[in-house]
Design a protein around this motif. Structure first.
Motif, PDB file in Angstrom:
ATOM      1  N   UNK A 131      11.473 -42.533 -36.490  1.00 55.67           N
ATOM      2  CA  UNK A 131      12.502 -41.720 -37.146  1.00 55.67           C
ATOM      3  C   UNK A 131      11.897 -40.836 -38.225  1.00 55.67           C
ATOM      4  N   UNK A 132      10.870 -41.345 -38.893  1.00 57.70           N
ATOM      5  CA  UNK A 132      10.203 -40.588 -39.955  1.00 57.70           C
ATOM      6  C   UNK A 132       9.251 -39.544 -39.391  1.00 57.70           C
ATOM      7  N   UNK A 133       8.704 -39.812 -38.198  1.00 56.82           N
ATOM      8  CA  UNK A 133       7.824 -38.858 -37.534  1.00 56.82           C
ATOM      9  C   UNK A 133       6.461 -38.693 -38.156  1.00 56.82           C
ATOM     10  N   UNK A 134       5.945 -39.766 -38.816  1.00 56.60           N
ATOM     11  CA  UNK A 134       4.637 -39.605 -39.453  1.00 56.60           C
ATOM     12  C   UNK A 134       3.746 -40.843 -39.307  1.00 56.60           C
ATOM     13  N   UNK A 135       4.054 -41.704 -38.349  1.00 53.29           N
ATOM     14  CA  UNK A 135       3.217 -42.863 -38.084  1.00 53.29           C
ATOM     15  C   UNK A 135       3.391 -43.963 -39.108  1.00 53.29           C
ATOM     16  N   UNK A 136       2.474 -44.925 -39.075  1.00 47.94           N
ATOM     17  CA  UNK A 136       2.552 -46.060 -39.983  1.00 47.94           C
ATOM     18  C   UNK A 136       1.531 -47.116 -39.602  1.00 47.94           C
ATOM     19  N   UNK A 137       1.659 -48.280 -40.206  1.00 45.92           N
ATOM     20  CA  UNK A 137       0.731 -49.382 -39.961  1.00 45.92           C
ATOM     21  C   UNK A 137       1.488 -50.659 -39.635  1.00 45.92           C
ATOM     22  N   UNK A 138       0.985 -51.369 -38.631  1.00 40.52           N
ATOM     23  CA  UNK A 138       1.447 -52.716 -38.324  1.00 40.52           C
ATOM     24  C   UNK A 138       0.245 -53.634 -38.457  1.00 40.52           C
ATOM     25  N   UNK A 139       0.327 -54.584 -39.370  1.00 47.15           N
ATOM     26  CA  UNK A 139      -0.744 -55.569 -39.557  1.00 47.15           C
ATOM     27  C   UNK A 139      -0.174 -56.930 -39.178  1.00 47.15           C
ATOM     28  N   UNK A 172      -0.765 -51.345 -29.058  1.00 52.49           N
ATOM     29  CA  UNK A 172      -1.607 -50.278 -29.607  1.00 52.49           C
ATOM     30  C   UNK A 172      -1.722 -49.119 -28.634  1.00 52.49           C
ATOM     31  N   UNK A 173      -1.820 -49.419 -27.351  1.00 51.11           N
ATOM     32  CA  UNK A 173      -1.892 -48.342 -26.351  1.00 51.11           C
ATOM     33  C   UNK A 173      -0.616 -47.506 -26.336  1.00 51.11           C
ATOM     34  N   UNK A 174       0.503 -48.168 -26.653  1.00 48.97           N
ATOM     35  CA  UNK A 174       1.788 -47.472 -26.653  1.00 48.97           C
ATOM     36  C   UNK A 174       1.974 -46.590 -27.879  1.00 48.97           C
ATOM     37  N   UNK A 175       1.623 -47.114 -29.064  1.00 49.35           N
ATOM     38  CA  UNK A 175       2.026 -46.441 -30.297  1.00 49.35           C
ATOM     39  C   UNK A 175       0.911 -45.673 -31.007  1.00 49.35           C
ATOM     40  N   UNK A 182      -2.249 -50.390 -35.171  1.00 50.00           N
ATOM     41  CA  UNK A 182      -1.946 -51.804 -34.975  1.00 50.00           C
ATOM     42  C   UNK A 182      -3.218 -52.592 -35.244  1.00 50.00           C
ATOM     43  N   UNK A 183      -3.168 -53.477 -36.230  1.00 52.78           N
ATOM     44  CA  UNK A 183      -4.323 -54.290 -36.601  1.00 52.78           C
ATOM     45  C   UNK A 183      -3.961 -55.760 -36.527  1.00 52.78           C
ATOM     46  N   UNK A 184      -4.817 -56.543 -35.881  1.00 58.13           N
ATOM     47  CA  UNK A 184      -4.648 -57.998 -35.838  1.00 58.13           C
ATOM     48  C   UNK A 184      -5.707 -58.626 -36.734  1.00 58.13           C
ATOM     49  N   UNK A 185      -5.263 -59.461 -37.655  1.00 56.21           N
ATOM     50  CA  UNK A 185      -6.183 -60.278 -38.451  1.00 56.21           C
ATOM     51  C   UNK A 185      -6.050 -61.708 -37.950  1.00 56.21           C
ATOM     52  N   UNK A 225      -6.168 -49.783 -46.414  1.00 57.54           N
ATOM     53  CA  UNK A 225      -6.844 -48.759 -47.199  1.00 57.54           C
ATOM     54  C   UNK A 225      -7.797 -47.899 -46.370  1.00 57.54           C
ATOM     55  N   UNK A 226      -7.946 -48.187 -45.097  1.00 53.39           N
ATOM     56  CA  UNK A 226      -8.797 -47.332 -44.264  1.00 53.39           C
ATOM     57  C   UNK A 226      -8.223 -45.912 -44.189  1.00 53.39           C
ATOM     58  N   UNK A 227      -9.085 -44.908 -44.155  1.00 51.69           N
ATOM     59  CA  UNK A 227      -8.585 -43.560 -43.894  1.00 51.69           C
ATOM     60  C   UNK A 227      -7.825 -43.527 -42.576  1.00 51.69           C
ATOM     61  N   UNK A 228      -6.866 -42.648 -42.475  1.00 53.51           N
ATOM     62  CA  UNK A 228      -6.012 -42.619 -41.287  1.00 53.51           C
ATOM     63  C   UNK A 228      -6.783 -42.276 -40.014  1.00 53.51           C
ATOM     64  N   UNK A 229      -7.993 -41.759 -40.133  1.00 51.78           N
ATOM     65  CA  UNK A 229      -8.775 -41.461 -38.929  1.00 51.78           C
ATOM     66  C   UNK A 229      -9.360 -42.728 -38.304  1.00 51.78           C
ATOM     67  N   UNK A 230      -9.264 -43.860 -39.008  1.00 46.46           N
ATOM     68  CA  UNK A 230      -9.840 -45.119 -38.541  1.00 46.46           C
ATOM     69  C   UNK A 230      -8.748 -46.136 -38.249  1.00 46.46           C
ATOM     70  N   UNK A 231      -9.075 -47.088 -37.385  1.00 44.21           N
ATOM     71  CA  UNK A 231      -8.187 -48.231 -37.189  1.00 44.21           C
ATOM     72  C   UNK A 231      -9.023 -49.459 -36.849  1.00 44.21           C
ATOM     73  N   UNK A 232      -8.590 -50.599 -37.301  1.00 43.90           N
ATOM     74  CA  UNK A 232      -9.208 -51.880 -36.980  1.00 43.90           C
ATOM     75  C   UNK A 232      -8.297 -52.602 -36.005  1.00 43.90           C
ATOM     76  N   UNK A 233      -8.777 -52.819 -34.797  1.00 46.82           N
ATOM     77  CA  UNK A 233      -7.946 -53.467 -33.783  1.00 46.82           C
ATOM     78  C   UNK A 233      -7.874 -54.971 -34.001  1.00 46.82           C
ATOM     79  N   UNK A 234      -9.026 -55.597 -34.312  1.00 43.97           N
ATOM     80  CA  UNK A 234      -9.062 -57.052 -34.436  1.00 43.97           C
ATOM     81  C   UNK A 234     -10.119 -57.449 -35.451  1.00 43.97           C
TER      82      UNK A 234
END
Length: 244
Positions: A131-139, A172-175, A182-185, A225-234
């Motif tokens: 709805x916001x149209x600007x992404x986000x983070x799921x941890x 993660x493939x979807x969003x 999408x990050x899994x700890x 805190x990672x820059x938005x160009x990066x993502x940690x999957x696991x």
């Protein structure tokens, strides 16, 4: 590398009243984020807020195993702060024992909170991100029990954690194309009250070798805190004192 500044960002946290959830909330308070905190026990959220006067907090008494609880947490974040940037899905239930040791309600509690609860919270957050149209983070806080065969007394618990890890990898493939990370700890054992009375005891000498909730909170803050160009999957985490 320039870390992403979390000051003023809006983050929802489930299971925020104790253990890893509380430590994560405190770490994010330190980062000057604005938090919507959910927990089954309202008094635990009140105590947390009283210990951090001046923090921007919204408190939601919620059952993390229900769609209603997840929807109310996200709605509270938006109502209080105007939007949602991230969600930390931490609430979990664990009973350690053999497949015949637990009654219907205990097995259902693990599956409902750990698996369905993950999906309800994710869906509520993704709907808001879209709805916001600007992404986000799921941890998502999972467990090393969801990465390989676990101990013999963890079959049901491990099944729920495998479900979380598989869900996150496919989600993660979807969003990701929509700007949602999408990050899994996946921690090994952590010294909390988790499973006390249902497989763990307070006087267990092995507890001293376990990680602390603050260790996992460090990982939560780091991936956000990672820059938005990066993502940690696991991110799999172990204490140096514990045998992998």
């Amino acid at each position: 590398m320039q870390r992403r500044n979390l000051t003023g960002t809006v983050i929802a946290v489930t299971g925020a009243g104790s253990g890893i959830g509380r430590a994560s909330a405190e770490e994010l308070i330190d980062a000057r984020a604005r938090l919507a905190l959910g927990d089954l026990r309202a008094e635990s959220l009140t105590a947390l807020a009283e210990e951090h006067p001046g923090a921007d907090l919204a408190q939601v008494a919620m059952d993390a195993g229900t769609a209603d609880g997840a929807n109310r947490l996200v709605a509270a974040a938006v109502a209080e702060f105007g939007h949602l940037d991230s969600i930390v899905i931490n609430a979990g239930v664990g009973y350690f024992g053999g497949i015949t040791d637990w009654d219907d309600e205990q097995i259902e509690a693990m599956v409902t909170t750990n698996v369905a609860g993950t999906m309800w919270a994710t869906r509520a957050a993704v709907r808001q991100f879209d709805a916001q149209g600007r992404g986000g983070d799921i941890v998502l806080i999972a467990s090393v029990a969801g990465l390989a065969a676990a101990n013999s007394w963890e079959a049901v618990y491990a099944a729920t954690k495998h479900a979380q890890v598989g869900f996150a990898a496919t989600l993660a493939r979807e969003v990701t194309p929509r700007g949602v990370r999408v990050s899994v700890i996946a921690p090994a054992a952590v010294h909390t009250r988790f499973a006390f009375g249902t497989g763990r005891t307070e006087d267990d000498p092995e507890l001293d070798a376990y990680m602390r909730p603050s260790d996992i909170a460090f990982a939560v803050r780091t991936v956000l805190e990672q820059p938005r160009r990066l993502r940690t999957a696991l991110w799999s985490m172990w204490s140096m004192a514990e045998q992998p």
